[in-house]
Design a protein around this motif. Structure first.
Motif, PDB file in Angstrom:
ATOM      1  N   THR A 175       0.590   3.584  -3.340  1.00 28.31           N
ATOM      2  CA  THR A 175       0.092   4.946  -3.142  1.00 28.31           C
ATOM      3  C   THR A 175       1.144   5.971  -3.534  1.00 28.31           C
ATOM      4  OG1 THR A 175      -1.214   4.137  -1.272  1.00 28.31           O
ATOM      5  CG2 THR A 175      -0.974   6.503  -1.483  1.00 28.31           C
ATOM      6  N   ALA A 204       0.830  -1.200   0.000  1.00 27.96           N
ATOM      7  CA  ALA A 204       0.000   0.000   0.000  1.00 27.96           C
ATOM      8  C   ALA A 204       0.867   1.254   0.000  1.00 27.96           C
ATOM      9  CB  ALA A 204      -0.925  -0.010   1.213  1.00 27.96           C
ATOM     10  N   GLU A 205       1.945   1.231   0.804  1.00 28.28           N
ATOM     11  CA  GLU A 205       2.871   2.372   0.829  1.00 28.28           C
ATOM     12  C   GLU A 205       3.426   2.637  -0.564  1.00 28.28           C
ATOM     13  OE1 GLU A 205       3.997   4.370   3.232  1.00 28.28           O
ATOM     14  OE2 GLU A 205       3.734   3.408   5.183  1.00 28.28           O
ATOM     15  N   ASN A 251      -0.578  11.663  -1.299  1.00 28.16           N
ATOM     16  CA  ASN A 251      -0.060  10.475  -0.618  1.00 28.16           C
ATOM     17  C   ASN A 251      -0.315  10.624   0.883  1.00 28.16           C
ATOM     18  OD1 ASN A 251       1.256   8.188   0.171  1.00 28.16           O
ATOM     19  ND2 ASN A 251       3.274   8.799  -0.562  1.00 28.16           N
ATOM     20  N   LEU A 253      -7.021   2.653  -0.753  1.00 28.94           N
ATOM     21  CA  LEU A 253      -6.393   1.677  -1.645  1.00 28.94           C
ATOM     22  C   LEU A 253      -6.488   0.267  -1.057  1.00 28.94           C
ATOM     23  CD1 LEU A 253      -4.700   1.237  -4.236  1.00 28.94           C
ATOM     24  CD2 LEU A 253      -2.659   1.508  -2.819  1.00 28.94           C
ATOM     25  N   THR A 264      -5.605   8.020   1.643  1.00 32.47           N
ATOM     26  CA  THR A 264      -5.426   7.395   0.333  1.00 32.47           C
ATOM     27  C   THR A 264      -4.994   5.944   0.480  1.00 32.47           C
ATOM     28  OG1 THR A 264      -4.710   9.551  -0.510  1.00 32.47           O
ATOM     29  CG2 THR A 264      -4.331   7.642  -1.918  1.00 32.47           C
ATOM     30  N   LYS A 265      -4.082   5.695   1.415  1.00 35.90           N
ATOM     31  CA  LYS A 265      -3.613   4.319   1.636  1.00 35.90           C
ATOM     32  C   LYS A 265      -4.750   3.425   2.107  1.00 35.90           C
ATOM     33  CE  LYS A 265       0.972   6.034   2.894  1.00 35.90           C
ATOM     34  NZ  LYS A 265       1.880   6.334   4.023  1.00 35.90           N
TER      35      LYS A 265
END
Length: 590
Positions: free
Chosen positions: A308, A304-305, A319, A327, A323-324
């Protein structure tokens, strides 16, 4: 980490090719056809409960373990709109522990962040010797079995034939074990070790404060490259694959040769006997579920890191933690849909896409990057690894504490936490191979592919940095891959391919991980109701979100290490049980 690659071109369509294709599909789904010829098996295990898909019977003489236990006898079952078939108490304790942890982490993220960091640092600093010694034991055991007479034993019995063609099996072995990790660390780790080694050892008040492996290579770029690549390969070569191999081989032996359920507790029958069906077995399976959950959450958090960051880099998205989370939720929903479609239509097709994209990205970097340096570097990096593997494996008398604690101890704990998941997947696709074939393939083939991947991506980044561009080093860890690709042609396309690879690895890892966790939490049933797998997919996503919000990368690493520690003890016991089981099998064949 999981998955099925494209099949190689086969023979013309006909009865035999159709049978082989069906055999592959049934091996992946957990269903196996009835034997086509009589087998001298004595005596057969008890018949499973109605509705339980049996594992294949051993083919040829094997040492079947006679037990009164039947798969699913302790399960709680329900049919209807939301069916379930769960093992009591493994499912309940595992699910409750994970959900309580998730809720607490989401409610108190600020308070828990320093706790996670301290937990990670404390475990890696104080138990680095334990993790490293255990990793060495796994490698030595695998190498010893390869050259011993026990290597001739065949998983599934002496007359068993492989479920998968050799090329497809090799590709699945590689796809099963690394995935997101190769994308996240493929550039950053070789480059990070190179930079640290180039700076040499830094002493403050008599203590080394640098992150260089071993003694570093002060102001010597070629020596720094050599030690940096050797350290990287050390973390992605024989040691992690030996960890996976021990678990997979033990599972395969006790399930396919001895007639026990495909679950971790079965491996300990030589130690605990019938008690494995009680609390000793419950504890082993609960630890396996928790280790797998937090090991997967670490990888999903890293994915995810990186995804994103890549989307923000390419398209200007913000970011942020929000958002993470969005996602992770979106990808978890897609993974749930993949579960509903099943292994053949879900995981397999996504995995085929992933393998093709990974090969294309690797080939592109080799062709447009420093091609000659990559090709020659592959062999020189192997040589560097061979010369440095013993010093890097030594847990005593070293001064490179940051490297040993922050990299090696964390990696070993992370691989160990992945081992129930990867080991069970590898076991399910390796029936019909001899122990020797199995170990050579599991140790050597994926290790060589990892060396090529790290040499291509990491070596290219090092070459660019030596050439004077420092942007890759200056970029955040999760952006280093995309910053490196920016220095090559077709940046937008290759970066987008990289993001897709991370996301699809995310989906297939979550889907396949839920399959393995559910098999354990269902008492060894390989076709438990789909809602249970959807439940575990959701739990994996929730844990990844909780850890990201409750401490970021430090929290992810802390939970991988903390679950990896007790499971290391389990795996050391599994080594003893494996050798004992193989010796008994050898006597049966003598």
């Amino acid at each position: 980490m999981s998955q099925t690659p494209p099949k190689p071109p086969g023979p013309p369509e006909g009865p035999q090719s159709a049978r082989d294709r069906r055999r592959e599909e049934e091996a992946l789904s957990g269903r196996y056809p009835a034997a086509g010829k009589p087998k001298p098996v004595a005596p057969p295990p008890p018949l499973p409960d109605e509705g339980v898909e049996p594992l294949p019977e051993p083919e040829g003489p094997t040492q079947i373990i006679e037990t009164d236990y039947t798969i699913g006898q302790d399960n709680i079952e329900r049919t209807g709109r939301v069916p379930y078939d769960i093992h009591n108490p493994v499912f309940g304790i595992s699910a409750a522990a994970v959900l309580i942890f998730t809720v607490v982490t989401l409610l108190f993220p600020t308070q828990l962040e320093p706790i996670f960091g301290g937990l990670r640092d404390g475990l890696t600093a104080n138990l680095d010797w334990f993790f490293m010694l255990a990793g060495n034991i796994f490698v030595l055991l695998c190498l010893g079995l390869i050259v011993s007479p026990l290597g001739s034993i065949r998983l599934g019995g002496p007359d068993a034939t492989p479920d998968f063609a050799l090329s497809g099996w090799f590709a699945m072995l590689f796809a099963a074990g690394m995935g997101i990790g190769l994308m996240f660390y493929g550039v950053s780790e070789p480059l990070g070790h190179f930079e640290a080694a180039l700076g040499g050892a830094v002493m403050e008040d008599g203590i080394r404060t640098d992150w260089a492996p071993l003694g570093g290579a002060l102001d010597d770029p070629e020596a720094a490259r050599r030690i940096g690549m050797a350290a990287t390969i050390f973390h992605w070569g024989l040691h992690p694959w030996a960890i996976y191999a021990v678990v997979a081989l033990a599972l395969g032996l006790f399930a396919y040769n001895k007639g026990l359920p495909l679950t971790l507790r079965s491996v300990f029958y030589p130690i605990f006997g019938e008690r494995i069906w009680g609390w000793p077995g419950h504890i082993i399976d609960i630890l396996a579920v928790l280790a797998t959950i937090f090991g997967l959450a670490t990888s999903l958090g890293l994915g995810a890191e990186q995804a994103t960051a890549g989307l923000a880099y390419l398209f200007g998205f913000q970011n942020t933690d929000t958002t993470k989370v969005i996602l992770i939720v979106g990808i978890t929903i897609v993974a749930g849909a993949s579960v509903i479609l099943g292994v053949e239509k879900g995981v397999k097709r996504l995995s085929e896409l992933n393998m093709v994209l990974a090969i294309l990205l690797l080939a592109f970097v080799i062709m447009v990057g420093p091609t000659l340096a990559i090709l020659t570097g592959f062999f020189s990096n192997l040589g560097a690894y061979a010369s440095e593997v013993i010093p890097l494996s030594n847990p005593f008398g070293r001064t490179d504490d940051n490297f040993r604690h922050g990299w090696t101890a964390f990696y070993w704990a992370w691989w160990i936490s992945w081992s129930p998941f990867v080991g069970m997947f590898i076991a399910r696709v390796s029936r019909g191979r001899t122990v020797r074939q199995f170990l050579i393939a599991v140790l050597i083939v994926p290790s060589l592919i990892s060396v090529l991947w790290m040499t291509a991506l990491g070596g290219t980044a090092i070459d660019i940095t030596i050439g004077g561009f420092t942007g890759i080093l200056d970029a955040p860890l999760e952006l280093e891959l995309f910053t490196m690709l920016e220095q090559l042609p077709l940046t937008a396309i290759t970066s987008f391919v990289g993001i897709v690879l991370v996301i699809v690895f995310f989906i297939t890892s979550s889907d396949s991980g839920s399959l393995v966790i559910d098999t354990i939490a269902a008492g060894g049933k390989v076709n438990a109701p789909v809602p249970q797998r959807i439940f575990w997919v959701g739990v994996e996503g929730l844990v990844a979100i909780a850890l990201l919000l409750g401490g970021g990368l430090a929290a992810l690493q802390a939970m991988a290490v903390s679950t990896g520690f007790p499971f290391t003890i389990v795996l050391l016991g599994a080594c003893y049980a494996l050798v004992k089981g193989l010796i008994a099998e050898r006597r049966e064949l003598a």
